[in-house]
Scaffold this motif. Structure first.
Motif, PDB file in Angstrom:
ATOM      1  N   SER A  76      10.539  -9.262   7.141  1.00  0.00           N
ATOM      2  CA  SER A  76      11.218  -7.964   7.179  1.00  0.00           C
ATOM      3  C   SER A  76      11.861  -7.766   8.548  1.00  0.00           C
ATOM      4  O   SER A  76      11.297  -8.150   9.577  1.00  0.00           O
ATOM      5  CB  SER A  76      10.221  -6.837   6.911  1.00  0.00           C
ATOM      6  N   ARG A 105       7.977   3.293  -4.079  1.00  0.00           N
ATOM      7  CA  ARG A 105       6.905   2.628  -3.340  1.00  0.00           C
ATOM      8  C   ARG A 105       5.903   3.637  -2.781  1.00  0.00           C
ATOM      9  O   ARG A 105       4.689   3.436  -2.830  1.00  0.00           O
ATOM     10  CB  ARG A 105       7.541   1.819  -2.217  1.00  0.00           C
ATOM     11  N   SER A 162       0.537  -3.310   6.260  1.00  0.00           N
ATOM     12  CA  SER A 162       0.740  -4.355   5.245  1.00  0.00           C
ATOM     13  C   SER A 162      -0.515  -5.187   5.020  1.00  0.00           C
ATOM     14  O   SER A 162      -0.591  -5.939   4.049  1.00  0.00           O
ATOM     15  CB  SER A 162       1.897  -5.263   5.659  1.00  0.00           C
ATOM     16  N   TYR A 167      -1.179  -0.841   0.540  1.00  0.00           N
ATOM     17  CA  TYR A 167       0.217  -1.121   0.870  1.00  0.00           C
ATOM     18  C   TYR A 167       0.989  -1.624  -0.343  1.00  0.00           C
ATOM     19  O   TYR A 167       0.474  -2.386  -1.163  1.00  0.00           O
ATOM     20  CB  TYR A 167       0.269  -2.183   1.971  1.00  0.00           C
ATOM     21  N   GLU A 168       2.220  -1.188  -0.420  1.00  0.00           N
ATOM     22  CA  GLU A 168       3.155  -1.686  -1.436  1.00  0.00           C
ATOM     23  C   GLU A 168       4.442  -2.075  -0.715  1.00  0.00           C
ATOM     24  O   GLU A 168       4.967  -1.322   0.107  1.00  0.00           O
ATOM     25  CB  GLU A 168       3.446  -0.600  -2.479  1.00  0.00           C
ATOM     26  N   ARG A 169       4.965  -3.255  -1.012  1.00  0.00           N
ATOM     27  CA  ARG A 169       6.189  -3.706  -0.369  1.00  0.00           C
ATOM     28  C   ARG A 169       7.378  -2.867  -0.816  1.00  0.00           C
ATOM     29  O   ARG A 169       7.512  -2.556  -1.998  1.00  0.00           O
ATOM     30  CB  ARG A 169       6.431  -5.178  -0.711  1.00  0.00           C
TER      31      ARG A 169
END
Length: 288
Positions: A76, A105, A162, A167-169
């Protein structure tokens, strides 16, 4: 001149409204401030309307990107798009996709927290976002308000990073597609905090070189998440690649402890940046 080219308002994940942001910039003795919310231009109009005399405002956006390596590694990264045409149909469609993805998200992360008994709601988080782009800091602020953690930084460390299971991308744009979109919309792309290792993996110098070949114009050198070695390396890389080395605070209001104006852009670099062909111009009493 005191120049800070990376700040956030309530249009994304800052806690100052755009009007409060430009007033804070003036109070801190800045001559130039860039408003660069995540994947949105929503704060531009208010910031310009509230601009105090003597302060120049640079309109920008922080573009959420990803680099896919030949080895399959996904990294990222963020691209600052200065003086870009925010009404360009192609880039606005991509930012809309990213904003919608951030919202979806955020809802997933809140649902996971609620399932484990954390006393927050999606309505709270949405209200904290105030109609702006939803980010993890809004979830963090809900957790602070519920007494789960003492501050947003602790929320990230304990629950939202993360490395945590909540956590969700989020969706991102391929960085080379993003550079192309920014340049096509008359913008000036600068790689934000390229060596911020504590945020996660960073791309290698050869990737930055490929980004320069694709149209990148600068690297953020002076940044709170860069230590002295990072800054020296970034400055050397910028010189080697013929890129401008900028500086900024990446101010988020009370969501982060970093004050506005803590890192700055050299006035000569700023003049070189705004002299490049772009769709927009800075707005101020002495702006070109």
């Amino acid at each position: 001149m005191r120049i800070d080219l990376h700040t956030h308002s309530t249009a994304s994940d800052g806690t100052d409204s755009p009007a409060e942001l430009v007033r804070a910039a003036a109070a801190a003795g800045l001559d130039v401030v860039a408003i660069t919310d995540h994947d949105t231009t929503a704060g531009w109009s208010e910031a310009l309307t509230a601009r105090p005399p003597g302060l120049t405002v640079v309109r920008g956006v922080e573009f959420s990107c990803v680099h896919h390596g030949s080895d399959g590694r996904r990294t990222s990264l963020h691209l600052l798009a200065y003086l870009v045409d925010g009404d360009d149909p192609a880039i606005e469609a991509e930012w809309r996709r990213l904003r919608d993805g951030r919202r979806a998200r955020g809802r997933v992360m809140v649902e996971r927290l609620v399932e484990d008994g954390y006393p927050i709601t999606w309505q709270q988080v949405s209200e904290l976002a105030g109609g702006g782009s939803v980010g993890r800091p809004h979830i963090g602020r809900a957790l602070v308000a519920a007494g789960v953690v003492p501050d947003v930084s602790s929320a990230f460390d304990e629950l939202l990073s993360s490395r945590r299971r909540y956590y969700e991308r989020k969706p991102d744009s391929d960085v080379f597609d993003a550079i192309r979109l920014v340049r096509a919309a008359g913008g000036l792309p600068v790689f934000a905090h390229p060596l911020a290792h504590r945020r996660g993996p960073v791309v290698d110098d050869d990737v930055v070189g490929a980004m320069a070949d694709a149209g990148l114009v600068g690297l953020e050198v002076e940044h709170p998440d860069h230590d002295i070695h990072d800054r020296l390396h970034a400055a050397g890389l910028a010189r080697e690649l013929g890129l401008l080395g900028t500086g900024s605070s990446d101010y988020h209001g009370t969501n982060k402890p970093t004050p506005i104006g803590v890192c700055l852009t050299d006035p000569e670099v700023y003049e070189q940046l705004v002299a490049l062909p772009a769709a927009l111009q800075p707005v101020g009493d002495t702006a070109p």
